[in-house]
Design a protein around this motif. Structure first.
Motif, PDB file in Angstrom:
ATOM      1  N   UNK A   6       0.820  -1.210   0.000  1.00  0.00           N
ATOM      2  CA  UNK A   6       0.000   0.000   0.000  1.00  0.00           C
ATOM      3  C   UNK A   6       0.854   1.261   0.000  1.00  0.00           C
ATOM      4  N   UNK A   7       1.927   1.245   0.772  1.00  0.00           N
ATOM      5  CA  UNK A   7       2.808   2.413   0.818  1.00  0.00           C
ATOM      6  C   UNK A   7       3.479   2.655  -0.530  1.00  0.00           C
ATOM      7  N   UNK A   8       3.802   1.570  -1.223  1.00  0.00           N
ATOM      8  CA  UNK A   8       4.448   1.709  -2.532  1.00  0.00           C
ATOM      9  C   UNK A   8       3.454   2.200  -3.585  1.00  0.00           C
ATOM     10  N   UNK A   9       2.230   1.643  -3.577  1.00  0.00           N
ATOM     11  CA  UNK A   9       1.261   1.937  -4.625  1.00  0.00           C
ATOM     12  C   UNK A   9       0.517   3.250  -4.376  1.00  0.00           C
ATOM     13  N   UNK A  10       0.002   3.408  -3.154  1.00  0.00           N
ATOM     14  CA  UNK A  10      -0.894   4.534  -2.887  1.00  0.00           C
ATOM     15  C   UNK A  10      -0.198   5.742  -2.263  1.00  0.00           C
ATOM     16  N   UNK A  11       0.774   5.491  -1.388  1.00  0.00           N
ATOM     17  CA  UNK A  11       1.486   6.618  -0.778  1.00  0.00           C
ATOM     18  C   UNK A  11       2.644   7.089  -1.643  1.00  0.00           C
ATOM     19  N   UNK A  12       2.973   6.302  -2.688  1.00  0.00           N
ATOM     20  CA  UNK A  12       4.041   6.645  -3.631  1.00  0.00           C
ATOM     21  C   UNK A  12       5.395   6.812  -2.936  1.00  0.00           C
ATOM     22  N   UNK A  13       5.615   6.040  -1.868  1.00  0.00           N
ATOM     23  CA  UNK A  13       6.901   6.096  -1.181  1.00  0.00           C
ATOM     24  C   UNK A  13       7.903   5.201  -1.893  1.00  0.00           C
ATOM     25  N   UNK A  14       9.181   5.628  -1.892  1.00  0.00           N
ATOM     26  CA  UNK A  14      10.201   4.755  -2.475  1.00  0.00           C
ATOM     27  C   UNK A  14      10.602   3.692  -1.463  1.00  0.00           C
ATOM     28  N   UNK A  15      11.364   2.716  -1.929  1.00  0.00           N
ATOM     29  CA  UNK A  15      11.694   1.574  -1.078  1.00  0.00           C
ATOM     30  C   UNK A  15      12.459   1.975   0.174  1.00  0.00           C
ATOM     31  N   UNK A  16      13.373   2.948   0.049  1.00  0.00           N
ATOM     32  CA  UNK A  16      14.149   3.376   1.213  1.00  0.00           C
ATOM     33  C   UNK A  16      13.241   3.933   2.294  1.00  0.00           C
ATOM     34  N   UNK A  17      12.262   4.751   1.887  1.00  0.00           N
ATOM     35  CA  UNK A  17      11.341   5.351   2.855  1.00  0.00           C
ATOM     36  C   UNK A  17      10.455   4.271   3.479  1.00  0.00           C
ATOM     37  N   UNK A  18      10.003   3.316   2.662  1.00  0.00           N
ATOM     38  CA  UNK A  18       9.155   2.242   3.180  1.00  0.00           C
ATOM     39  C   UNK A  18       9.898   1.432   4.243  1.00  0.00           C
ATOM     40  N   UNK A  19      11.129   1.040   3.940  1.00  0.00           N
ATOM     41  CA  UNK A  19      11.920   0.255   4.889  1.00  0.00           C
ATOM     42  C   UNK A  19      12.132   1.045   6.178  1.00  0.00           C
ATOM     43  N   UNK A  20      12.496   2.309   6.049  1.00  0.00           N
ATOM     44  CA  UNK A  20      12.753   3.150   7.215  1.00  0.00           C
ATOM     45  C   UNK A  20      11.516   3.281   8.090  1.00  0.00           C
ATOM     46  N   UNK A  21      10.370   3.549   7.478  1.00  0.00           N
ATOM     47  CA  UNK A  21       9.140   3.734   8.253  1.00  0.00           C
ATOM     48  C   UNK A  21       8.665   2.426   8.880  1.00  0.00           C
ATOM     49  N   UNK A  22       8.794   1.318   8.154  1.00  0.00           N
ATOM     50  CA  UNK A  22       8.372   0.034   8.713  1.00  0.00           C
ATOM     51  C   UNK A  22       9.232  -0.356   9.914  1.00  0.00           C
ATOM     52  N   UNK A  23      10.526  -0.067   9.845  1.00  0.00           N
ATOM     53  CA  UNK A  23      11.407  -0.339  10.977  1.00  0.00           C
ATOM     54  C   UNK A  23      11.030   0.533  12.172  1.00  0.00           C
ATOM     55  N   UNK A  24      10.716   1.803  11.900  1.00  0.00           N
ATOM     56  CA  UNK A  24      10.334   2.705  12.992  1.00  0.00           C
ATOM     57  C   UNK A  24       9.041   2.246  13.655  1.00  0.00           C
ATOM     58  N   UNK A  25       8.070   1.816  12.857  1.00  0.00           N
ATOM     59  CA  UNK A  25       6.798   1.348  13.409  1.00  0.00           C
ATOM     60  C   UNK A  25       7.008   0.078  14.236  1.00  0.00           C
ATOM     61  N   UNK A  26       7.858  -0.828  13.731  1.00  0.00           N
ATOM     62  CA  UNK A  26       8.098  -2.084  14.441  1.00  0.00           C
ATOM     63  C   UNK A  26       8.778  -1.859  15.780  1.00  0.00           C
ATOM     64  N   UNK A  27       9.804  -1.036  15.789  1.00  0.00           N
ATOM     65  CA  UNK A  27      10.603  -0.890  17.007  1.00  0.00           C
ATOM     66  C   UNK A  27      10.242   0.331  17.844  1.00  0.00           C
ATOM     67  N   UNK A  28       9.471   1.264  17.276  1.00  0.00           N
ATOM     68  CA  UNK A  28       9.100   2.454  18.035  1.00  0.00           C
ATOM     69  C   UNK A  28       7.612   2.626  18.239  1.00  0.00           C
ATOM     70  N   UNK A  29       6.795   1.929  17.419  1.00  0.00           N
ATOM     71  CA  UNK A  29       5.351   2.075  17.526  1.00  0.00           C
ATOM     72  C   UNK A  29       4.866   3.329  16.815  1.00  0.00           C
ATOM     73  N   UNK A  30       3.555   3.595  16.924  1.00  0.00           N
ATOM     74  CA  UNK A  30       2.981   4.766  16.264  1.00  0.00           C
ATOM     75  C   UNK A  30       2.518   5.808  17.265  1.00  0.00           C
ATOM     76  N   UNK A  31       2.738   5.555  18.556  1.00  0.00           N
ATOM     77  CA  UNK A  31       2.362   6.541  19.560  1.00  0.00           C
ATOM     78  C   UNK A  31       3.329   7.712  19.604  1.00  0.00           C
ATOM     79  N   UNK A  32       2.902   8.785  20.256  1.00  0.00           N
ATOM     80  CA  UNK A  32       3.768   9.953  20.402  1.00  0.00           C
ATOM     81  C   UNK A  32       4.923   9.595  21.317  1.00  0.00           C
ATOM     82  N   UNK A  33       6.145   9.885  20.873  1.00  0.00           N
ATOM     83  CA  UNK A  33       7.309   9.577  21.698  1.00  0.00           C
ATOM     84  C   UNK A  33       7.395  10.515  22.884  1.00  0.00           C
ATOM     85  N   UNK A  34       7.559   9.921  24.074  1.00  0.00           N
ATOM     86  CA  UNK A  34       7.663  10.728  25.288  1.00  0.00           C
ATOM     87  C   UNK A  34       9.072  11.320  25.403  1.00  0.00           C
ATOM     88  N   UNK A  35       9.100  12.573  25.779  1.00  0.00           N
ATOM     89  CA  UNK A  35      10.389  13.276  25.914  1.00  0.00           C
ATOM     90  C   UNK A  35      10.951  13.011  27.303  1.00  0.00           C
TER      91      UNK A  35
END
Length: 205
Positions: A176-205
């Motif tokens: 979906x990110x490749x087709x509809x969000x028009x993200x390139x592979x580097x951005x997809x990999x980076x965001x998927x890693x962030x979601x996996x290891x950081x989640x989608x919640x607001x990061x606490x300072x």
């Protein structure tokens, strides 16, 4: 000396053709899935006759099993080649990045299908099961080590973390990110890693 250096010309040709068959099967599996893939599809993709294909793999189950074994072997080799000083969560992150890049280039995810038939077929393949158990054992050890180091949520059971990790390799969000969000592979990999290891919640300072 490479494996090809120890093989006769005939055996080298046989091995190269087998690699081409596995490459073709992987592409077709990624695009059509197991149920729709046929041995005719694979033979046509490689440019060989079906009898020639059956000299390498006696059935579709045998072929798909070999494709999955090659994927798991690639993962095991990748882990072995990582720097020794890389910590547990770094190893988990690096392997997931590798798996995502494999998938984005047309490869297969670690969890190949939600089909009970495919799962049953793979669990009857002793070579596949042996390798999966080895990979799972390594990853489970990394999860436990990362939890002890405070790099993963210690309140979550190991299997919850582990199977959530596996599921990232077959997450439809990649397509979906490749087709509809028009993200390139580097951005997809980076965001998927962030979601996996950081989640989608607001990061606490």
């Amino acid at each position: 000396m490479s494996i090809f250096g120890r093989l006769s010309f005939k055996d080298q040709a046989f091995q190269l053709r087998e690699d081409a068959i596995l490459d073709a099967a992987t592409r077709i599996l990624a695009s059509k899935g197991f149920d729709l893939m046929t041995m005719d599809d694979v033979a046509t993709e490689v440019g060989i006759s079906k009898p020639s294909l059956y000299k390498h793999f006696k059935s579709k189950d045998d072929l798909v099993g070999a494709a999955m074994i090659r994927l798991i072997d690639g993962a095991l080799s990748f882990l072995e080649e990582l720097p020794e000083d890389l910590d547990a969560v770094g190893r988990l992150r690096a392997l997931l990045e590798w798996a995502l890049r494999v998938r984005l280039s047309g490869g297969l995810p670690f969890l190949p299908s939600t089909s009970p038939g495919v799962r049953d077929m793979l669990t009857r393949n002793l070579r596949y099961v042996t390798r999966v158990l080895k990979l799972n054992g390594i990853l489970k050890g990394l999860v436990a080590t990362a939890k002890k180091a405070g790099a993963l949520d210690a309140s979550l059971p190991d299997d919850v973390i582990l199977f959530s990790y596996y599921s990232r390799t077959c997450d439809p969000a990649v397509e979906y990110l490749r087709i509809y969000a028009k993200l390139d592979d580097e951005a997809i990999v980076s965001h998927m890693l962030d979601v996996c290891f950081g989640g989608i919640g607001v990061k606490k300072v």
